[in-house]
Design a protein around this motif. Structure first.
Motif, mmCIF file in Angstrom:
data_model
loop_
_atom_site.group_PDB
_atom_site.id
_atom_site.type_symbol
_atom_site.label_atom_id
_atom_site.label_comp_id
_atom_site.label_asym_id
_atom_site.label_seq_id
_atom_site.Cartn_x
_atom_site.Cartn_y
_atom_site.Cartn_z
ATOM 1 N N MET A 1 -44.552 -0.128 -26.754
ATOM 2 C CA MET A 1 -45.880 -0.551 -26.545
ATOM 3 C C MET A 1 -45.939 -1.954 -26.079
ATOM 4 S SD MET A 1 -49.432 -0.089 -28.645
ATOM 5 C CE MET A 1 -49.341 1.718 -28.539
ATOM 6 N N SER A 2 -46.837 -2.417 -25.013
ATOM 7 C CA SER A 2 -47.028 -3.922 -24.823
ATOM 8 C C SER A 2 -47.536 -4.538 -26.180
ATOM 9 C CB SER A 2 -48.018 -3.935 -23.613
ATOM 10 O OG SER A 2 -47.481 -3.129 -22.538
ATOM 11 N N LYS A 3 -47.395 -5.945 -26.162
ATOM 12 C CA LYS A 3 -47.884 -6.671 -26.905
ATOM 13 C C LYS A 3 -49.490 -7.288 -26.705
ATOM 14 C CE LYS A 3 -43.546 -8.885 -28.366
ATOM 15 N NZ LYS A 3 -42.696 -10.218 -28.475
ATOM 16 N N PRO A 4 -50.298 -7.420 -27.658
ATOM 17 C CA PRO A 4 -51.979 -7.712 -27.573
ATOM 18 C C PRO A 4 -51.529 -9.066 -26.995
ATOM 19 C CG PRO A 4 -51.098 -7.645 -29.897
ATOM 20 C CD PRO A 4 -49.944 -7.240 -29.069
ATOM 21 N N VAL A 5 -52.777 -9.411 -26.101
ATOM 22 C CA VAL A 5 -52.767 -10.724 -25.709
ATOM 23 C C VAL A 5 -53.812 -11.564 -26.389
ATOM 24 C CG1 VAL A 5 -52.572 -9.786 -23.107
ATOM 25 C CG2 VAL A 5 -54.730 -9.736 -23.999
ATOM 26 N N TYR A 6 -54.475 -11.084 -27.528
ATOM 27 C CA TYR A 6 -55.199 -11.808 -28.502
ATOM 28 C C TYR A 6 -54.712 -11.750 -29.734
ATOM 29 C CZ TYR A 6 -58.239 -11.019 -24.256
ATOM 30 O OH TYR A 6 -58.825 -11.340 -22.942
ATOM 31 N N ARG A 7 -55.028 -12.844 -30.368
ATOM 32 C CA ARG A 7 -54.462 -12.926 -32.065
ATOM 33 C C ARG A 7 -55.903 -12.678 -32.623
ATOM 34 N NH1 ARG A 7 -56.587 -16.958 -35.169
ATOM 35 N NH2 ARG A 7 -57.099 -17.701 -33.365
ATOM 36 N N ARG A 8 -56.999 -12.708 -32.200
ATOM 37 C CA ARG A 8 -58.121 -12.472 -33.302
ATOM 38 C C ARG A 8 -59.274 -12.356 -32.212
ATOM 39 N NH1 ARG A 8 -59.536 -16.936 -37.262
ATOM 40 N NH2 ARG A 8 -57.758 -15.817 -38.406
ATOM 41 N N ILE A 9 -60.008 -11.030 -32.485
ATOM 42 C CA ILE A 9 -61.046 -10.628 -31.601
ATOM 43 C C ILE A 9 -62.484 -10.575 -32.547
ATOM 44 C CG2 ILE A 9 -59.823 -9.710 -29.907
ATOM 45 C CD1 ILE A 9 -60.664 -7.009 -30.904
ATOM 46 N N LEU A 10 -63.467 -10.864 -31.584
ATOM 47 C CA LEU A 10 -64.761 -10.428 -32.348
ATOM 48 C C LEU A 10 -65.530 -9.097 -31.566
ATOM 49 C CD1 LEU A 10 -67.506 -12.021 -34.344
ATOM 50 C CD2 LEU A 10 -68.221 -10.750 -32.307
ATOM 51 N N LEU A 11 -65.774 -8.194 -32.056
ATOM 52 C CA LEU A 11 -66.209 -6.984 -31.209
ATOM 53 C C LEU A 11 -67.804 -6.715 -31.589
ATOM 54 C CD1 LEU A 11 -65.899 -4.404 -29.481
ATOM 55 C CD2 LEU A 11 -65.329 -3.366 -31.395
ATOM 56 N N LYS A 12 -68.672 -6.901 -30.301
ATOM 57 C CA LYS A 12 -69.895 -6.856 -30.909
ATOM 58 C C LYS A 12 -70.492 -5.233 -30.379
ATOM 59 C CE LYS A 12 -74.610 -7.233 -31.096
ATOM 60 N NZ LYS A 12 -75.066 -6.571 -30.007
#
Length: 239
Positions: free
Chosen positions: A1-12
């Motif tokens: 699987m590919s690696k994520p491009v974000y370390r930390r996200i905020l989902l609204k």
């Protein structure tokens, strides 16, 4: 699987997004699916924070428009977001995801107070953190709260979950010629009054250089695709 491009996200997540096809309340199937998809993103090592709205239960602005005192109405709306946050916490924990709810208003018997350093520590310990009760102040939307919390916890991006796959030039439900924007600047959103988030939220993101991505939460796998860098929805960033 590919690696994520974000370390930390905020989902609204809006309160309306939790209703599914119902007219009120929470559809357990929606909260379970959302919890499962958040859990899958967490397994990639992405730190996840959420802000949840309360429009499926009470909407302060709507109550105020009907004659209720605006401050009282907004306080009721804040309590509605706490209810939704607890429901999402339950769904996440049933999915095996360690979760904390942090409220901007004191309600210690059911969740923690919001303290920025503690929230960051929870995220570092790989817990999902749900921020409830907006900013704790009337007259501010949960969109503004999401922007504020994303900046405070140093999220890489704020992701807004909607029922449409991005921002369109017109309402796609009523205009067959409406086209999806793949990318916008903050100033384009403000100047064209596009329905992304309220102006206060957009300006805060612009001033802090925080990207916003709008995507369709009803499509299974869309959140994972977004985190892996796919062309999903609409991104709003600096020009």
């Amino acid at each position: 699987m590919s690696k994520p491009v974000y370390r930390r996200i905020l989902l609204k997540v809006s309160g309306e997004g939790l209703m599914g096809d119902a007219d009120y309340g929470i559809d357990p199937a929606v909260s379970r699916r959302l919890a499962r998809e958040i859990g899958e993103v967490r397994e990639l090592g992405v730190e996840v924070a959420l802000v949840v709205g309360g429009g499926n239960i009470f909407r302060g602005a709507g109550l105020a428009a009907a004659g209720m005192d605006r401050v009282t109405a907004d306080h009721m709306g804040m309590l509605a977001t706490v209810m939704n946050a607890l429901a999402l916490q339950d769904a996440l924990e049933h999915a095996g995801v360690f979760t904390r709810v942090m409220s901007a208003i004191k309600i210690n018997q059911v969740c923690e107070d919001y303290i920025r350093r503690r929230a960051v520590r929870h995220l570092e310990k790989k817990r999902v953190v749900i921020f409830a009760a907006g900013t704790g102040n009337p007259f501010f939307t949960t969109d503004s709260a999401a922007s504020l919390r994303a900046v405070e916890v140093d999220a890489d991006i704020m992701i807004k979950a909607t029922k449409v796959d991005g921002v369109y030039s017109a309402d796609p439900a009523h205009d067959a010629g409406a086209s999806r924007y793949r990318r916008l600047t903050y100033d384009q959103v403000l100047d064209q009054r596009l329905s992304v988030m309220d102006a206060t939220a957009i300006v805060l993101c612009r001033d802090q250089g925080l990207p916003i991505q709008v995507f369709d939460m009803t499509r299974p796998g869309a959140l994972m695709d977004l985190v892996l860098g796919a062309d999903v929805g609409t991104i709003v960033e600096r020009g």
